[in-house]
Motif scaffolding. Structure first.
Motif, PDB file in Angstrom:
ATOM      1  N   TYR B 178       0.692  -1.024  -0.242  1.00  0.00           N
ATOM      2  CA  TYR B 178      -0.089   0.016   0.071  1.00  0.00           C
ATOM      3  C   TYR B 178       0.898   1.468   0.199  1.00  0.00           C
ATOM      4  CZ  TYR B 178      -4.018  -3.225   1.159  1.00  0.00           C
ATOM      5  OH  TYR B 178      -4.844  -4.057   1.131  1.00  0.00           O
ATOM      6  N   ARG B 180       3.876   1.829  -0.963  1.00  0.00           N
ATOM      7  CA  ARG B 180       4.603   2.061  -2.263  1.00  0.00           C
ATOM      8  C   ARG B 180       3.840   2.596  -3.282  1.00  0.00           C
ATOM      9  NH1 ARG B 180       6.542  -3.372  -4.265  1.00  0.00           N
ATOM     10  NH2 ARG B 180       7.403  -3.473  -1.985  1.00  0.00           N
ATOM     11  N   LEU B 181       2.590   2.174  -3.234  1.00  0.00           N
ATOM     12  CA  LEU B 181       1.496   2.743  -4.298  1.00  0.00           C
ATOM     13  C   LEU B 181       1.317   4.130  -4.047  1.00  0.00           C
ATOM     14  CD1 LEU B 181      -0.655  -0.453  -4.757  1.00  0.00           C
ATOM     15  CD2 LEU B 181       0.470   1.019  -6.581  1.00  0.00           C
ATOM     16  N   PHE B 182       0.931   4.262  -2.589  1.00  0.00           N
ATOM     17  CA  PHE B 182       0.467   5.506  -1.976  1.00  0.00           C
ATOM     18  C   PHE B 182       1.883   6.502  -2.110  1.00  0.00           C
ATOM     19  CE2 PHE B 182       1.768   8.118   1.828  1.00  0.00           C
ATOM     20  CZ  PHE B 182       0.545   8.800   1.801  1.00  0.00           C
ATOM     21  N   ARG B 184       4.253   6.457  -4.649  1.00  0.00           N
ATOM     22  CA  ARG B 184       4.101   6.916  -5.937  1.00  0.00           C
ATOM     23  C   ARG B 184       3.241   7.643  -6.380  1.00  0.00           C
ATOM     24  NH1 ARG B 184       5.569   1.518  -9.874  1.00  0.00           N
ATOM     25  NH2 ARG B 184       7.169   0.540  -8.687  1.00  0.00           N
TER      26      ARG B 184
END
Lengths: 196, 196
Positions: B178, B180-182, B184
């Motif tokens: 989560y 990592r996506l957040f 980015r």
DNA sequence: GGATCATGCAAGCAAACACTTGCACCTACG
DNA sequence: CGTAGGTGCAAGTGTTTGCTTGCATGATCC
């Protein structure tokens, strides 16, 4: 034969407000405008009535879906997400109740999630298609991204009334904001960050 | 004076399993290993007992927090998020119940969210600091990002048991994915996408 | 018209519920 | 030793709950 329908509708309403323990047969009958005895003659016992009522809710069709072949992905996702959020928000009290009774009645909670489960699978296959197209990063974590977006939408739907100060934007713009972040998250390559 | 503590602990356990309506005074007393009368002599009535018990749970301190001055932001966020997720996951049955009884008892649900509310504010101020530092994009939607990450974590904590197939990864790696996506999502500039 | 069937109404039943009372016990403290 | 206070136990209160029974009423169908 319309008594049955009135009872089922009333059962869902009362269950949303008071839960399965609080949804007494007297109260359901009262809300339905029907004699309590009719309720037992139609459904036998309270348990069967609630099971049928809740099953009916989880079976109602969901609106809108993602296109099979992606065009403008971000715009399509915004439309889809805002529709999904509005739908969940409209049913938020029922969803909260179903989640709350998971310990007591796992099957009901699980069946109430059969709709959202389909939606999740739809999103996943849409993301896979985007990846095949090369629209989003090949190394994007689509599984986590789907769980994250759907989780954010679900949490918004059930949490906005409970924790209003956590959501400094309206329901109408929520989906668009989530999708924009979501899309940036899966679009950016790992080596392509703001710092470079 | 230890009877009081045993009763309060039992009340929380029984409430998590059965809700406030299902948490009968007999059952609480039985779980506490105490006579039912003692319960009434200590707390007067069931309502006061439950209020005190649930208040105590919501008041217990939360572990771990974000550093005041950000260093390696992504790593710090991963540690923080996984701690938060583990904490919520450990209390998931209680959280589900509290959420489920929001219609019936809004104050209790709201007070049970006082802890997470603090956490949310902490995350927001951390993100603002990152923005001042220039670590993340100046136009990043930090409000929506915070709501999205915390929503995803909350939904994971309460939904993983209900909808296991929606989470194709373990609890331990969830937070990292989560975040990592957040990260980015809030790092990338609007004009800096994969397609360029 | 007569039979059938769904419904309403009044009454009630046994169980579970929150809560009370009276009494015996035990421990702690002066 | 004596008293005070927290606890257990047995019994019982009135209310609510799921569910049943018996009977009257109204519509529907042959």
């Amino acid at each position: 034969m319309e008594a049955r329908e009135k009872i089922l509708d009333a059962a869902v309403r009362v269950f949303s407000e008071a839960g399965s323990r609080g949804a007494t047969t007297r109260r359901i009958a009262e809300v339905a405008g029907v004699n309590e005895v009719t309720l037992f003659r139609q459904f036998g016992c309270k348990e069967r009535l609630l099971r049928e009522a809740l099953f009916r809710v989880s079976e109602r069709p969901s609106f809108g879906s993602l296109p099979a072949e992606p065009g403008d992905a971000e715009a399509e996702l915004v439309i889809w997400a805002s529709g999904h959020l509005r739908e969940l928000y409209a049913a938020s009290s029922w969803i909260r109740r179903s989640i709350g009774e998971f310990e007591e009645n796992p099957e009901v909670s699980a069946s109430s999630c059969s709709g959202p489960a389909l939606v999740a699978r739809e999103l996943r296959s849409y993301l896979d298609r985007l990846q095949e197209q090369g629209t989003i990063a090949a190394d994007a974590d689509t599984g986590a991204a789907a769980a994250m977006l759907m989780g954010a939408i679900l949490a918004d739907a059930i949490g906005r009334d409970v924790m209003p100060d956590r959501y400094p934007f309206s329901v109408d713009e929520a989906a668009e904001r989530y999708v924009r972040l979501f899309f940036r998250g899966i679009s950016a390559r790992a080596d392509l960050s703001f710092r470079d």
